[in-house]
Design a protein around this motif. Structure first.
Motif, short mmCIF file in Angstrom:
data_model
loop_
_atom_site.label_atom_id
_atom_site.label_comp_id
_atom_site.label_asym_id
_atom_site.label_seq_id
_atom_site.Cartn_x
_atom_site.Cartn_y
_atom_site.Cartn_z
N ASP A 1 0.82 -1.21 0.00
CA ASP A 1 0.00 0.00 0.00
C ASP A 1 0.86 1.27 0.00
N TRP A 2 2.03 1.20 0.65
CA TRP A 2 2.94 2.34 0.62
C TRP A 2 3.52 2.53 -0.77
N GLU B 1 2.21 1.92 -3.48
CA GLU B 1 1.18 2.38 -4.40
C GLU B 1 0.84 3.86 -4.19
N ARG B 2 0.78 4.32 -2.92
CA ARG B 2 0.25 5.66 -2.71
C ARG B 2 1.26 6.70 -2.22
N LYS C 1 4.24 9.43 -2.06
CA LYS C 1 4.67 10.47 -3.00
C LYS C 1 5.92 10.04 -3.75
N ASN D 1 8.05 6.66 -4.74
CA ASN D 1 8.24 5.21 -4.75
C ASN D 1 9.66 4.91 -5.26
N ASP E 1 6.44 11.50 3.93
CA ASP E 1 5.30 11.35 3.03
C ASP E 1 4.13 12.19 3.55
N ARG F 1 1.13 14.65 4.27
CA ARG F 1 -0.07 15.19 3.62
C ARG F 1 -0.65 16.28 4.52
#
Length: 657
Positions: free
Chosen positions: A11-12, A14-15, A17, A19, A298, A300
């Motif tokens: 999941d990290w 994939e989402r 900022k 990779n 990361d 937000r």
């Protein structure tokens, strides 16, 4: 030793900022086309006058200097507050948790929105101007971890005054040295502080410090009411913070300042004993703090971010205040300590405010680990999504505990390496990009080009161990030592010409991961073999009964240097000769016979700075039986531990093996 690898969770990947692919792409660009990379990254700030120049930096003596975005103009305070007001005026900017919880009389804490922070900063900025403070003047801030500490920093930044924060546990001598060195005109302090249930006499310490100054530099002392205790107020010099700000306008236009104007001085210990005033400037520092805060964590906007550091050290500057607020974060400030009123305090605060990102020092984590898991597991911590470590290398056992118990195996850990001098994180994992190895700082941040060199400066390639240097400048790099530019050059750029020497030893493994092995002066040379103290310490801490260990070298007739280990046991374990022998065998098994400790001294506590760093200089002196020149111990978190260590120093006959 631990060789477990934790892959990036799906999941990290994939989402996040950043990779794996994005990290590789941006890192490559940051080195091959730095001009374009930094032009783009610096747009994260609002510039009142856009810059045209990017880096004009050189590590060579003939052209030496560090400069970034030098023709640009901006205001740091406006970037941290004003630009968020339209969208986030009602969002909490600062959540403040007092030393004691409400049930112990600590009160409910405070939540300060961006709009409220703007008014508070403007009022204080106007107040400072009314007292004659102008651009370039130095203001010393000696406060507890209360919102007024951040407000004071931002008020100085708003008008171009240079702040120098002194940790609220430092002695009058330490305050005086720092005030004298930068010729502060004004001090902001509090009547008293509260820390771990104990009262800290801040105003009284300032009064003592001012008596030690040579010549009158401090004109005014502004006193915040924290406890309401009656304190001496000298007529004409001392005034109430609350009365000062109440009399001011709630609006103060942010001054237009140059990117290379000084933002703050922060003193760090020097090898000579005289503290170094590390100077950071406006544009480059804020670009670096904001960028690393966003990418490493990361982040937000709107998430609850808790950096459990005091603003008295650089982690608090960069990640409690500047990087966080520049990114529109909600930043948590905690006045107290991890173990008061009990060992669950950190985890209770995380539950209370639904903290998503938690960033703390290994020394605090080890202290909590030694008390057992129950203090952690009786709390929820379900809100957590990311953990971080800062201040020193984290030993793999503490990393595993942090990951397994605190994060329940679901939160990546960003183990960040950096320094007061570097401004913000330099070598660090990124949670969506880096497979994690417990104890490794992993890979360099964008724009950071590390090298490992031997004692003669030869570059070492591949899997190897050596001295960590940096070959190019980055925006958050310190610009000078306040008042002593020559010292800046000689300290960092003469050991290996044309390179910044970090002072740290480092190992690079076959996968390219960087492992900080400790300060180079913490390398022990045993019978011709160089050994990082961190490696021996990690081996000791891996033992089930050991909570913390510090290792230093001492003169040894046969080996040149012997290994002297100070060992703190877990709460319910007691020292014994059998355990001493067991620990010796344990280290031999973990590392090899070359690492056999010559002396093991059981210690109830270790000498640490207020920021949690172990003062190995003191431990070396005790190991060498040179106890007459321990230096000033008043700045330690608990000076009394030194007397115990001296009294129980192992004699020459107390060899462990």
């Amino acid at each position: 030793m631990n060789d477990h690898v934790y892959p990036v969770p799906a999941d990290w990947a994939e989402r996040a900022k950043i990779n794996k692919e994005r990290y590789a792409e941006l890192y490559r660009e940051s080195l091959s086309n730095p001009d374009a990379f930094w032009r783009r990254e610096a747009q994260r700030l609002d510039w009142q006058k856009p810059f045209t120049k990017v880096s004009e930096s050189s590590f060579d003596e003939a052209t030496f200097g560090i400069s970034w975005f030098s023709d640009g103009q901006l205001n740091v305070s406006a970037n941290c507050i004003d630009r968020h007001l339209a969208e986030r005026g009602d969002q909490p900017a600062i959540i403040w948790e007092p030393d004691s919880p409400p049930e112990m009389g600590g009160g409910e804490g405070r939540i300060i929105t961006y709009a409220q922070l703007h008014e508070a900063v403007c009022r204080l900025a106007n107040g400072l101007k009314s007292l004659g403070i102008r651009k370039g003047d130095r203001v010393t801030i000696y406060l507890p971890m209360i919102p007024e500490a951040a407000i004071s920093m931002l008020a100085c930044a708003r008008i171009g005054a240079i702040h120098s924060v002194v940790f609220g546990g430092f002695s009058p001598d330490s305050i005086a040295n720092r005030v004298q060195d930068c010729d502060s005109r004004l001090i902001i302090t509090a009547d008293e502080g509260l820390r771990g249930g104990k009262v800290v006499p801040l105003k009284a310490n300032v009064d003592e410090a001012l008596k030690l100054l040579h010549g009158p530099t401090v004109e005014k002392v502004v006193v915040v009411t924290r406890t309401g205790a009656g304190v001496w107020m000298e007529e004409g010099r001392d005034l109430s913070y609350e009365e000062l700000v109440a009399a001011q306008s709630p609006d103060c236009p942010a001054d237009v300042l140059n990117a290379e104007d000084p933002l703050f001085i922060l003193y760090t210990s020097g090898s000579t004993g005289k503290p170094k005033g590390v100077l950071h400037t406006m544009g480059g520092y804020l670009t670096w703090a904001s960028m690393t805060h966003e990418y490493v964590f990361d982040y937000r906007p709107g998430e609850i971010f808790w950096c459990a550091a005091d603003v008295g050290w650089v982690t608090g500057h960069s990640y409690v205040v500047y990087g966080s607020l520049a990114n529109g974060a909600t930043t948590l400030m905690y006045e107290g300590v991890p173990n008061f009123p009990d060992f669950s305090r950190f985890w209770q605060i995380i539950d209370k405010y639904q903290v998503q990102i938690f960033y703390a020092a290994p020394t605090a984590l080890r202290a909590l680990m030694r008390e057992g898991d129950d203090w952690v597991t009786k709390t929820s911590r379900a809100s957590l999504r990311l953990l971080g470590s800062v201040g020193e290398p984290i030993n793999p056992e503490a990393w595993e505990w942090y990951h397994r118990v605190v994060g329940e195996g679901r939160c990546p850990i960003v183990d960040t390496w950096w320094q007061t001098e570097t401004g913000a994180a330099m070598i660090t994992p990124m949670p969506g990009a880096t497979d994690l190895k417990p104890g490794s700082a992993s890979f360099p941040m964008f724009g950071v080009e590390p090298q490992l060199v031997d004692g003669d400066g030869h570059v070492l390639e591949g899997a190897t161990e050596g001295n960590l240097v940096l070959t190019r400048s980055w925006p958050g790099q310190m610009r000078t030592v306040w008042g002593d530019h020559r010292r800046f050059f000689e300290t960092y750029f003469t050991t290996y010409r044309g390179k910044y020497f970090t002072g740290d030893g480092c190992r690079r493994d076959a996968d390219g991961y960087y492992w900080i092995t400790g300060r180079v002066d913490d390398v022990i040379n045993v019978s011709g073999h160089r050994m990082g103290t961190a490696e021996v310490e990690s081996a000791l801490v891996a033992h089930a009964k050991v909570a913390e260990a510090a290792v230093v070298g001492y003169p040894h007739d046969l080996k040149g240097q012997g290994i002297y280990a100070y060992v703190t046991l877990n709460a319910n374990d007691v020292p014994s000769e059998a355990l001493r022998r067991d620990l010796v065998q344990w280290v031999r098994k973990e590392i090899g016979p070359i690492a056999t400790p010559d002396v093991i001294q059981f210690a109830p506590g270790l000498p640490k700075t207020r920021s949690g760093k172990i003062m190995r200089r003191i431990l070396r002196k005790i190991a060498e039986n040179d106890v007459s020149s321990l230096g000033d111990t008043s700045t330690l978190a608990d000076p009394s531990v030194v007397a115990d260590l001296v009294a129980n120093r192992a004699g020459a006959s107390d060899k462990a093996a």
